[in-house]
Design a protein around this motif. Structure first.
Motif, PDB file in Angstrom:
ATOM      1  N   ALA A 156       1.007  -1.306   0.409  1.00 36.28           N
ATOM      2  CA  ALA A 156      -0.058  -0.143  -0.019  1.00 36.28           C
ATOM      3  C   ALA A 156       0.836   1.306   0.180  1.00 36.28           C
ATOM      4  O   ALA A 156       1.754   1.130  -0.259  1.00 36.28           O
ATOM      5  CB  ALA A 156      -0.853   0.285   1.093  1.00 36.28           C
ATOM      6  N   PRO A 157       0.534   2.150   0.054  1.00 36.18           N
ATOM      7  CA  PRO A 157       1.111   3.662  -0.338  1.00 36.18           C
ATOM      8  C   PRO A 157       1.648   4.086   1.251  1.00 36.18           C
ATOM      9  O   PRO A 157       1.127   3.433   2.016  1.00 36.18           O
ATOM     10  CB  PRO A 157      -0.136   4.666  -0.921  1.00 36.18           C
ATOM     11  CG  PRO A 157      -0.938   4.082  -1.435  1.00 36.18           C
ATOM     12  CD  PRO A 157      -1.125   2.602  -0.922  1.00 36.18           C
ATOM     13  N   VAL A 216      -0.158   4.654   4.224  1.00 40.32           N
ATOM     14  CA  VAL A 216      -1.436   3.797   5.245  1.00 40.32           C
ATOM     15  C   VAL A 216      -0.712   2.564   5.424  1.00 40.32           C
ATOM     16  O   VAL A 216      -0.215   2.327   5.525  1.00 40.32           O
ATOM     17  CB  VAL A 216      -2.517   2.761   3.695  1.00 40.32           C
ATOM     18  CG1 VAL A 216      -3.326   1.990   3.847  1.00 40.32           C
ATOM     19  CG2 VAL A 216      -2.820   3.820   3.026  1.00 40.32           C
ATOM     20  N   ILE A 256      -5.061   5.929   8.176  1.00 35.88           N
ATOM     21  CA  ILE A 256      -4.039   6.472   7.414  1.00 35.88           C
ATOM     22  C   ILE A 256      -2.993   7.494   8.611  1.00 35.88           C
ATOM     23  O   ILE A 256      -3.243   7.548   9.620  1.00 35.88           O
ATOM     24  CB  ILE A 256      -4.906   7.469   7.180  1.00 35.88           C
ATOM     25  CG1 ILE A 256      -5.749   7.628   5.960  1.00 35.88           C
ATOM     26  CG2 ILE A 256      -3.950   8.889   6.639  1.00 35.88           C
ATOM     27  CD1 ILE A 256      -4.999   6.966   4.733  1.00 35.88           C
ATOM     28  N   ILE A 283      -4.966  10.532  -1.411  1.00 35.09           N
ATOM     29  CA  ILE A 283      -3.488   9.949  -1.366  1.00 35.09           C
ATOM     30  C   ILE A 283      -3.110   8.989  -2.878  1.00 35.09           C
ATOM     31  O   ILE A 283      -4.106   8.374  -3.413  1.00 35.09           O
ATOM     32  CB  ILE A 283      -3.396   8.840  -0.770  1.00 35.09           C
ATOM     33  CG1 ILE A 283      -3.592  10.171   0.398  1.00 35.09           C
ATOM     34  CG2 ILE A 283      -1.996   8.237  -0.628  1.00 35.09           C
ATOM     35  CD1 ILE A 283      -3.363   8.862   1.763  1.00 35.09           C
ATOM     36  N   THR A 314      -2.079   6.990  -5.636  1.00 40.69           N
ATOM     37  CA  THR A 314      -2.311   5.965  -5.693  1.00 40.69           C
ATOM     38  C   THR A 314      -0.458   5.074  -6.444  1.00 40.69           C
ATOM     39  O   THR A 314      -0.716   5.239  -7.485  1.00 40.69           O
ATOM     40  CB  THR A 314      -3.208   4.979  -5.783  1.00 40.69           C
ATOM     41  OG1 THR A 314      -3.279   5.460  -7.135  1.00 40.69           O
ATOM     42  CG2 THR A 314      -4.738   4.796  -5.561  1.00 40.69           C
ATOM     43  N   PRO A 326     -10.679   2.753  -2.149  1.00 42.33           N
ATOM     44  CA  PRO A 326     -10.041   2.711  -3.257  1.00 42.33           C
ATOM     45  C   PRO A 326      -8.891   3.492  -3.881  1.00 42.33           C
ATOM     46  O   PRO A 326      -8.210   2.939  -4.520  1.00 42.33           O
ATOM     47  CB  PRO A 326     -10.757   4.270  -3.569  1.00 42.33           C
ATOM     48  CG  PRO A 326     -11.821   4.147  -2.403  1.00 42.33           C
ATOM     49  CD  PRO A 326     -11.581   3.441  -1.756  1.00 42.33           C
ATOM     50  N   ILE A 327      -7.895   3.440  -2.714  1.00 37.41           N
ATOM     51  CA  ILE A 327      -6.660   4.030  -2.868  1.00 37.41           C
ATOM     52  C   ILE A 327      -5.417   2.505  -2.495  1.00 37.41           C
ATOM     53  O   ILE A 327      -4.106   3.006  -2.878  1.00 37.41           O
ATOM     54  CB  ILE A 327      -6.354   4.542  -1.457  1.00 37.41           C
ATOM     55  CG1 ILE A 327      -6.528   4.481   0.306  1.00 37.41           C
ATOM     56  CG2 ILE A 327      -6.665   6.089  -1.475  1.00 37.41           C
ATOM     57  CD1 ILE A 327      -5.784   5.112   1.217  1.00 37.41           C
ATOM     58  N   LEU A 328      -6.353   1.442  -2.270  1.00 34.98           N
ATOM     59  CA  LEU A 328      -6.035   0.727  -2.162  1.00 34.98           C
ATOM     60  C   LEU A 328      -5.934  -0.522  -3.593  1.00 34.98           C
ATOM     61  O   LEU A 328      -5.734  -1.229  -4.230  1.00 34.98           O
ATOM     62  CB  LEU A 328      -5.737  -0.902  -1.672  1.00 34.98           C
ATOM     63  CG  LEU A 328      -5.513   0.469  -0.233  1.00 34.98           C
ATOM     64  CD1 LEU A 328      -5.835  -0.960   0.941  1.00 34.98           C
ATOM     65  CD2 LEU A 328      -3.982   0.514  -0.071  1.00 34.98           C
ATOM     66  N   ASP A 369      -5.128   0.005  -7.190  1.00 32.97           N
ATOM     67  CA  ASP A 369      -4.535  -0.276  -7.871  1.00 32.97           C
ATOM     68  C   ASP A 369      -3.358  -1.690  -7.628  1.00 32.97           C
ATOM     69  O   ASP A 369      -2.447  -1.671  -8.463  1.00 32.97           O
ATOM     70  CB  ASP A 369      -3.707   1.175  -8.684  1.00 32.97           C
ATOM     71  CG  ASP A 369      -4.466   2.398  -8.959  1.00 32.97           C
ATOM     72  OD1 ASP A 369      -5.524   2.016  -9.340  1.00 32.97           O
ATOM     73  OD2 ASP A 369      -4.196   3.271  -8.768  1.00 32.97           O
ATOM     74  N   ILE A 370      -3.905  -1.588  -6.623  1.00 36.39           N
ATOM     75  CA  ILE A 370      -2.630  -3.360  -6.034  1.00 36.39           C
ATOM     76  C   ILE A 370      -3.441  -4.300  -6.543  1.00 36.39           C
ATOM     77  O   ILE A 370      -4.257  -4.740  -6.187  1.00 36.39           O
ATOM     78  CB  ILE A 370      -2.521  -3.293  -4.853  1.00 36.39           C
ATOM     79  CG1 ILE A 370      -1.825  -1.644  -3.949  1.00 36.39           C
ATOM     80  CG2 ILE A 370      -1.674  -3.874  -4.387  1.00 36.39           C
ATOM     81  CD1 ILE A 370      -2.090  -1.088  -2.383  1.00 36.39           C
ATOM     82  N   TYR A 377      -4.832  -7.775  -4.666  1.00 35.54           N
ATOM     83  CA  TYR A 377      -5.839  -8.315  -3.504  1.00 35.54           C
ATOM     84  C   TYR A 377      -6.916  -8.020  -4.353  1.00 35.54           C
ATOM     85  O   TYR A 377      -6.923  -7.377  -5.115  1.00 35.54           O
ATOM     86  CB  TYR A 377      -5.641  -7.022  -2.864  1.00 35.54           C
ATOM     87  CG  TYR A 377      -4.609  -6.925  -1.982  1.00 35.54           C
ATOM     88  CD1 TYR A 377      -3.466  -8.025  -1.025  1.00 35.54           C
ATOM     89  CD2 TYR A 377      -4.334  -5.842  -2.097  1.00 35.54           C
ATOM     90  CE1 TYR A 377      -2.409  -7.941  -0.368  1.00 35.54           C
ATOM     91  CE2 TYR A 377      -2.721  -5.323  -0.473  1.00 35.54           C
ATOM     92  CZ  TYR A 377      -2.327  -6.639  -0.372  1.00 35.54           C
ATOM     93  OH  TYR A 377      -1.314  -6.557   0.412  1.00 35.54           O
TER      94      TYR A 377
END
Lengths: 167, 888
Positions: A59-60, A63, A77, A161, A163, B562-564, B566-567, B570
């Motif tokens: 994760a970024p 996170v 966060i 944030i 990604t 949503p911020i995950l 792009d991984i 998962y």
């Protein structure tokens, strides 16, 4: 909402004391690395004691993990990282402030949660031009309080944030 | 938009979908009065409603269409493809107007005079002047109470009734079934409403099914809430598991049952027959046939098969695309079919059925099939593979190119297919929902695509694993089996250019370290013995290295934040019974991240394209080699620890026996050739292949002349008098082959082999094991293995014989039984043993099977087996026996 403060302390701003109450707003205050921040009360859904987090590999960096809040999965966060600060020495004891962004719950990990305070809207001052880009993006403005400066957080920008996918 | 209008839109859209199907059927069976009556009635309903709602343009178009149908029903016109096309055009126009109406809330302006003129001309094909439909009305009404209303009601006069047609709508979100559908017409895709069928039949005399329309969003939110309830229930159950005497135990049991039932019912409300996704297909095929000059029959079976509406929505487009492909690319034009000696009528078959928690959908055609040569040529042209690679590829591997983006072997892009949607998109979409696509084709005879789709997306079974102290869930559908690697007992891990690969039976599987993939910290993977989750994505199989494997759990899949998103690795996250959040790994994403999927099949042998777990009970992987004589020899691969090459110069002699230094120990060597003398060919240091058998601390090598092959074949060993060390002979790959008795050589090399752990074991009395297996080969293979572990073995080939031994008062300490046996199978055998009166009812029983997925394991446990072990996994068997020993 879990967070109930006894009668919100209306602090008079020394410069502009006489604003009518409906031009004031209530803020939940918190500290991150000794800096005071505020978020509008209406945006805060919950304040949680330290929680067990599930790490999210790849994760970024902002996170910190995810947690279970009454059956909802909340993304945590790390505010220090989000603000480009050193990680907290006592990361496990950080408090969570739960906010919603685009229908998704997020928890902001902060060092401590303070009072709810009432501040006149007119007292909000623009960001100093010299503030770093990262901070300017997440700050909606500054209040000059008696003891400290309070940075009002723009939750939407805070959670916007980018990604980045780790390789 | 007001409620009345939105209800009208929903209902009319459903009616139009039904009409599409029924008109195509009418074309095929023009003299079915019930069908025609139904079509007429539906169009009439649309017209009547339009009039009531004040939609003049729609009313005019529907009216003109109804006139034509009325004339057909009166026998004044006959059903021809042209008439049907015209009526379908009329319906299309209605659809277009409706779409705009839905978007804007008002009937759009437009000119339909051309269409109206054509319809009028068609209707007046006979000298009789075009009749108003109203007089016809009385004919329909008696057997159709549903439209028994004033034909043109005054606007606003029927305030009380929200539905101007006062037609009882039997089902939420589906077309009403024609009330008098004759049984004979059911064979062709009757559009069943999801829930109403039973009700409908039961209540038909009343003319009203007790049902309500419910917004789909409401059902979705109900489903979410029930899922949460299930999780909460699991949590509470987990807390109370340790407190058996709690006063909550009983009410909790009830809560448990009610929750399960509620979950099932709510899931049912979301279920829709797959036929709902097929309603557009007959029309599609018909239009395609006309456009391409082909005669195509669409056959649909299993349209009652139900699945979650969310899944249904997601497979609708891929299905349509595949059916269109079959008709466009698959079916040949009539002259080609004639030339090929086939019927002119091309067939596209669509078949759905349920298998456990999955729906199997097959789309097949009897067309030209896919030409492997054409695929090869195209792959070469696109630069997807080199000529040499292509030549070496198996048929299945070549077929995989069809799923590559931008791949189409059709020489010209027709208006029908080739709209930028390729099979790659189909596969991606199917795999996104946890399904799989497989393909088979015979040149000149047609192709078949098989889809396997989960029933519902909301709740899935997942295997919970641990890596570096973090837990993850892996969807059960992708898990093939679990194996252990490394260490003294695991499957060996080899390296190619520093990339780890796993030798599993006759395969070489790529390994993905979850630790490295996710950048988790902790010790290096290679050092310790590890667990491998063998994972399958489409036809690609790989191993995922993890530290620990826990249970399987039912999980509610939630999308990641949503911020995950792009991984890629998962697919969601979930809350486990203990309340903690875990991430759900996406086997597809992991495969894509870690490997080049265009070469997905390089490690599979073409012989068993059906997947690992499908082994015949009697087949075994065998190592074929030559030694001494010209007759090929075979030994079960499971007994082989590794294959080595040893320079003859390193072979030493101690105590009159050959040994070699191997991993800092002396390993005894035995040659099958009595005349073998190392280094006998002067001046040349020959390297000799050696088959190494190992067990714990002991190892021995069998010197052979050369390794021939590894095959997987059914084996029937015939005893022969070939001498010591030979079990007998069998026909393998068409040649008589001697099967080696590995046990004999183990004792030869190492007389105390069977007392492996020296004193500790010698002190124990040897336990007696009863081995039940119908295959002579497996009996003779397992006997030495069990003897090595210190058991006295009695082997029988039939559970009935075992039960006779029981009656005779024989005593054993443990029973090992095969599952697939003729007559009484392993499950029945276990049940018989667990019978109250059986003296062996307390004995541990270990099941041996070629299928050892977690599901089988579960079934075996329920049948009464103490443990469940893969036939080919000697170490698992030994571990199970050790566990039994520890418990005894």
């Amino acid at each position: 909402m879990n967070y109930t403060a006894s009668a919100p302390a209306v602090r008079r701003h020394p410069a502009r004391g006489g604003e009518p109450p409906d031009h004031a707003a209530e803020f939940v205050t918190m500290t991150v690395a000794d800096q005071a921040f505020g978020i509008l009360v209406g945006q805060v859904h919950d304040v949680l004691s330290p929680q067990r987090l599930t790490r999210i590999p790849l994760a970024p960096p902002e996170v910190a993990g995810s947690l279970n809040l009454r059956g909802r999965i909340v993304t945590a966060i790390d505010m220090r990282r989000r603000l480009g600060l050193e990680p907290s020495p006592a990361a496990a004891h950080q408090m969570s402030i739960v906010v919603d962004h685009a229908g998704e719950p997020y928890s902001l990990l902060v060092d401590a949660v303070g009072d709810v305070i009432r501040l006149p809207l007119a007292g909000l001052e623009p960001n100093p031009a010299t503030l770093s880009r990262r901070w300017r993006d997440v700050s909606a403005g500054i209040y000059r309080l008696d003891q400290a400066l309070l940075v009002v957080l723009d939750v939407a920008n805070l959670l916007n944030i980018s990604t980045r996918v780790a390789a | 938009m007001d409620d009345l209008l939105s209800e009208f839109l929903t209902e009319t859209a459903e009616n139009l979908a039904v009409l599409d199907v029924e008109l195509v059927r009418l074309e095929q069976t023009p003299d079915d009065p019930a069908l025609l009556g139904n079509i007429f009635r539906l169009v009439h309903t649309i017209k009547g409603t339009c009039g009531f709602l004040g939609l003049p343009r729609l009313e005019a178009v529907a009216h003109a269409g109804e006139n034509v149908l009325g004339r057909i029903r009166d026998g004044a016109l006959t059903v021809t493809p042209d008439t049907v096309t015209l009526v379908l055009t009329c319906l299309d126009t209605i659809k277009e107007i409706l779409d705009e109406l839905a978007a804007s809330g008002a009937e759009p302006a437009g000119d339909d005079s051309d269409l109206l003129a054509m319809l009028a001309a068609c209707a007046s094909g006979e000298p009789m002047p075009a009749a108003q439909p109203e007089p016809d009305f009385g004919e329909v009404a008696p057997d159709d109470p549903e439209i028994d209303f004033t034909p043109v009601p005054a606007k606003g006069a029927v305030f009380e009734s929200p539905k101007p047609t006062a037609r009882p709508v039997p089902a939420p979100a589906a077309a009403p079934p024609p009330p008098h559908r004759p049984a004979a017409t059911r064979e062709l895709a009757p559009p069943h409403p999801p829930l109403a069928d039973d009700h409908h039949e039961a209540h038909e005399p009343l003319g009203a099914a007790p049902s309500v329309r419910v917004n789909v969003d409401l059902l979705d939110s109900l489903m979410t809430m029930v899922s949460e309830l299930v999780l909460t229930r699991n949590q509470v159950m987990q807390i109370l598991r340790h407190e058996r005497d709690s006063v909550f135990a009983e009410p909790l049991q009830r809560l448990n049952h009610i929750t399960s039932e509620l979950q099932e019912r709510v899931m049912k409300t979301r279920m829709q027959p797959i036929g709902n996704a097929w309603t557009k297909l007959p029309r599609l095929i018909r239009d395609l046939g006309h456009e391409l000059g082909k005669v195509i029959a669409l056959e649909m079976t299993g349209e009652d098969t139900e699945l979650d509406r969310q899944v249904l929505e997601l497979i609708r487009d891929p299905l349509t695309h595949m059916v269109r492909n079959a008709a466009d690319h698959g079916i040949e034009p009539p002259h080609e079919r004639r030339a090929a000696g086939k019927s002119e009528v091309g067939r596209v078959r669509l078949r759905a059925s349920q298998e456990g928690g999955h729906i199997i959908i097959q789309i097949s055609d009897d067309g030209r099939g896919l030409s492997l040569a054409a695929i090869r040529a195209k792959a070469l042209a696109l630069g997807l593979a080199g000529e040499a690679d292509l030549a070496a590829m198996s048929e299945q591997q070549v077929l995989q190119f069809v799923f590559q983006p931008g791949f189409s072997t059709s020489r010209e892009v027709s208006t029908v297919s080739g709209r930028g949607v390729g099979m790659d998109v189909v596969r991606t979409n199917i795999e996104k929902i946890g399904g799989t696509v497989e393909m088979a084709t015979t040149n000149g005879r047609g192709s078949t695509f098989t889809l396997k789709i989960p029933l519902t997306l909301a709740i899935a079974n997942a295997l919970i694993v641990d890596c570096a102290g973090e837990r993850f869930a892996i969807p059960q559908i992708n898990v093939v089996e679990l194996v252990r690697t490394g260490g003294p007992v695991g499957h060996p891990v080899d390296r190619i250019n520093d990339i780890p690969v796993l030798r599993l039976r006759d395969r070489l599987l790529p390994l993905v370290s979850l630790r490295r993939l996710l950048h988790l910290d902790g010790s290096d993977d290679d050092a310790a013995s590890q667990l491998v989750v063998i994972t399958q994505v489409g036809t690609y199989i790989y191993g995922l290295l993890v530290d620990q494997v826990f249970d399987t759990e039912e999980i509610v899949v939630k999308p990641v934040a949503p911020i995950l998103r792009d991984i890629d690795v998962y697919s969601g996250n979930t809350i486990l019974g203990d309340g903690s959040v875990v991430l759900i790994l996406d086997p597809n994403g992991i495969a894509a991240t870690t490997g080049d999927l265009s070469v997905v099949e390089t490690v599979r042998s073409p012989a068993d394209a059906d997947g690992i777990a499908i082994d015949d009970g009697d087949s075994a992987a065998l190592l074929l080699f030559r030694a001494g004589t010209r007759t090929p020899k075979a030994v079960p691969l499971v007994l082989v620890a590794r294959l080595e090459e040893i320079a003859e110069s390193t072979i030493e002699v101690t105590n009159g026996r050959y040994v070699v230094q191997y991993h800092d120990r002396l390993m005894p060597l035995i040659s099958l050739d009595p005349s073998f003398v190392p280094g006998s060919e002067a001046g040349e240091d020959r390297r000799r292949p050696v088959v190494v058998f190992a067990d714990g601390a002991h190892a021995m090598g069998l010197i052979v002349d050369d390794i021939v092959d590894i095959v997987e074949e059914p084996v029937h060993v015939e005893p022969t008098g070939s001498g010591p060390g030979i079990l007998g002979s069998a026909i393998i790959c068409g040649r008589t082959t001697e099967v080696i008795d590995a046990g004999y050589f183990l004792t030869q090399a190492n007389p105390d082999w069977f007392h492996a752990d020296g004193e500790a074991q010698a002190a124990l009395p040897r336990e007696r094991v009863l081995l039940v297996d119908d295959s002579a080969f497996f009996r003779s293979m397992l006997t030495p293995i069990l003897a090595v572990s210190g058991f006295t073995v009695t082997a029988v080939d039939d559970p009935a014989k075992a039960l006779r031994l029981c009656q005779q008062g024989e005593q054993f300490d443990v029973i090992i039984s095969d599952i697939e046996m003729p007559g009484m199978d392993g499950f029945e055998f276990a049940a018989a043993l667990r019978n109250r009166d059986c003296p062996w009812r307390h004995l541990p029983v270990i099941a041996l099977s070629s299928h050892a997925t977690p599901t089988d394991l579960d079934r075996g446990r329920r049948a009464g087996f103490t443990d469940y072990v893969a036939k080919s996994d000697r170490h698992a068997l030994q571990a199970a026996l050790a566990e039994f020993r520890g418990a005894a």
